[in-house]
Structure formats: C-alpha cells, structure tokens
Write an enzyme that holds these catalytic residues in place. Sequence first.
Site, mmCIF file in Angstrom:
data_model
loop_
_atom_site.group_PDB
_atom_site.id
_atom_site.type_symbol
_atom_site.label_atom_id
_atom_site.label_comp_id
_atom_site.label_asym_id
_atom_site.label_seq_id
_atom_site.Cartn_x
_atom_site.Cartn_y
_atom_site.Cartn_z
ATOM 1 N N ARG A 253 0.837 -1.214 -0.033
ATOM 2 C CA ARG A 253 0.074 0.043 -0.081
ATOM 3 C C ARG A 253 0.993 1.381 -0.019
ATOM 4 N NH1 ARG A 253 -3.303 -3.382 -1.298
ATOM 5 N NH2 ARG A 253 -5.441 -3.558 -0.194
ATOM 6 N N HIS A 300 -1.410 0.254 -9.482
ATOM 7 C CA HIS A 300 -1.889 -0.556 -8.607
ATOM 8 C C HIS A 300 -2.690 -1.913 -9.499
ATOM 9 C CE1 HIS A 300 -3.810 -0.873 -4.419
ATOM 10 N NE2 HIS A 300 -3.490 -2.088 -4.692
#
Length: 334
Positions: A253, A300
Amino acid sequence: MRPLVFPYATPHLLQRGDTEPVPVTKRVAWLPYASTQEAEQRLGGIPEGIQVDVYRADGASWPESIAEVEFYVLPYLKGEEVLDRVAEMKRLKVVQTLTAGVENFLPYVPEGVILCNAAGVHDTSTAELAVALALASGRHLDQYARNQTSGIWDFQLGISLADQRVLIIGYGHIGAAIERRLAGFEVASVTRVARRPRSEPVLVHAIQDLPKLLPDADVVFLVAPHTPETQGMIGSRELTALPDGAVLINVARGKLVDTDALLAETSTGRIRAALDVTEPEPLPPEHPLWRTPGVLISPHVGGPSSAFFPRADRLIAAQLGRFAAGKELENIVR
C-alpha cells in the site's frame, strides 16, 4: 478465531404435527457474477440450501433480496460504495472480500458480521508483478519502452537480480510467493521480516530489526499489510539506510512509504523505486514522482491478472460451501 455455526444450514423438512411438511427457506448469497448460470458454471455448482443473487456493482440495480442476503461477496475493484446499503441487509452474517487488504471496508461492516479477506488469491499475480518490477527497473525496460516510440537505440548497463541481497518486508503469503519466484535468479541472499518473528520453517526477523537489516539490502520488496503500525514505516531514516543503488519495490500500500522522503532520495539518483502503489493514489498527473529518473510506476495492478479469476472462484466456492454446511470459514479478519 471463533467457530462459525449456522442453524439449519442444510435444507430439510420440518414436520407440522404429523402431516404437512414445511420447507426451510433457502439462504441468500450475493455473488459477483453476470448471472446465476455463470456462477453455477464457475463454482462447479451451488451448495444445497443456497439461493444466489448476482451483484457486480456495474450500474445494475441492487438485488431485491437485500433484506434477506446473509453471505455477500463484494464485487472486485470497487470501493466502499458496495456497502452503501448495508444497513438494509438485516440478515447479513458474512462479508467476503476479493482483496487481501480490507482496511477500506472494515469501518462499514456492522458489528456482529464476520469479515473475511482473500488471503492467498493474489499471491501469484502480485508476486509475479513484484519480480517483474524489479527486473524492469534494473534492466531499464521502462526507459527502453519510452525510447521505442522515437527509435532511439540507447545502451545502458543493467542491474541484474543475480548476486543481489534481497529483503522481503512482510513475509506472509505474498512474501513467500516472491521468494519462490526468486529461486531461479541466483540472488545472493534472502532476508525476511514480519510482525511475528520465527525460526521455522525459515528464519523470519522481527520488524524491529529493520534498522540493522536495511544497510545490507540491495532489493527491498515491501508487501506488509497496511495497519496503524505499518503506516509510514518506510521514511527518510529507512531510505537513507539503504545502500547506494538499492531499489524499493512496493506492491503493498502506498501509505507504508513516506512519499516526500522517497522523492527526496530517488531524485538524487542514489536509489531507485518501482511502485505498484502510491500515496496519494491515483498519483496526480503533476506529481514529480512520475518524472523522476529511476522511478517506475504501475497503476495498482498487482492483483488484476488472468491468474485472479480461477483462484477467486475457488475461494468463493470453498467459503460458500463452508457457509452452507455450517462450518468455520477461512480468512476471518473480524
């Protein structure tokens, strides 16, 4: 982990006196498929006692069974809006995500509802991308791709994975999958770090050992979960501790890394970074990280690949089967 037991999990007939049988109502599960037929095909059938409604949050109306749904598999690659009407789900017992991280959904899952994540589903995809980012960064594939549009033949000395000292921060399912994929690359060493240190089956260091491990790490894979304890765990001190020429690969993350500190260190060219996640995310077009030499960014995409679908189907089928049989579920987060 508490046992999960559901009464009347398997349909049967209750007797009213000695005469009229009364069927038990089927339990409703929402699954993220285009149709019940697709769900049956991809899951190899639906367990007895389960009635399926489909919901993919793709613009179609919410199913009419919203007050009856008990088992809800959240549509993949959607945000918290998939829980906008959770207050209307009066019989909800289980929320199953298709993501490994659940921090964005956790505040919206009501107390008493079991939340399960998709640990294991993304190991293959994410580990592949992590190694691909390390290779692409070291061998300048991003620069060569940019040169191709202009026909520029520009040789640069590549940095191989061979003989590099690897540090994996967050040695869970994905961390172990990364190590397996490194086996053929002749790396010099692999050092593992996790919240819980252990010596078996392999040595895993405590997160508190990071300061003494970072100076000996040429390639750092960051795959730790995002928690209050891990937020900002890679800051100026940690990045400064890395040796010259090191590369940070973040497939966890963005919030685990101090973006300003990363920009400061990579801007000098002293270290490199290959990022599948950023903070903020999406990274604004004007952000200088986009144009920093030695920084490679992907949007991502660690999880979304062809490997995701069969593994997600297997998870849903297994969890739905356990739910129907009244057995304990796997991957319980809360």
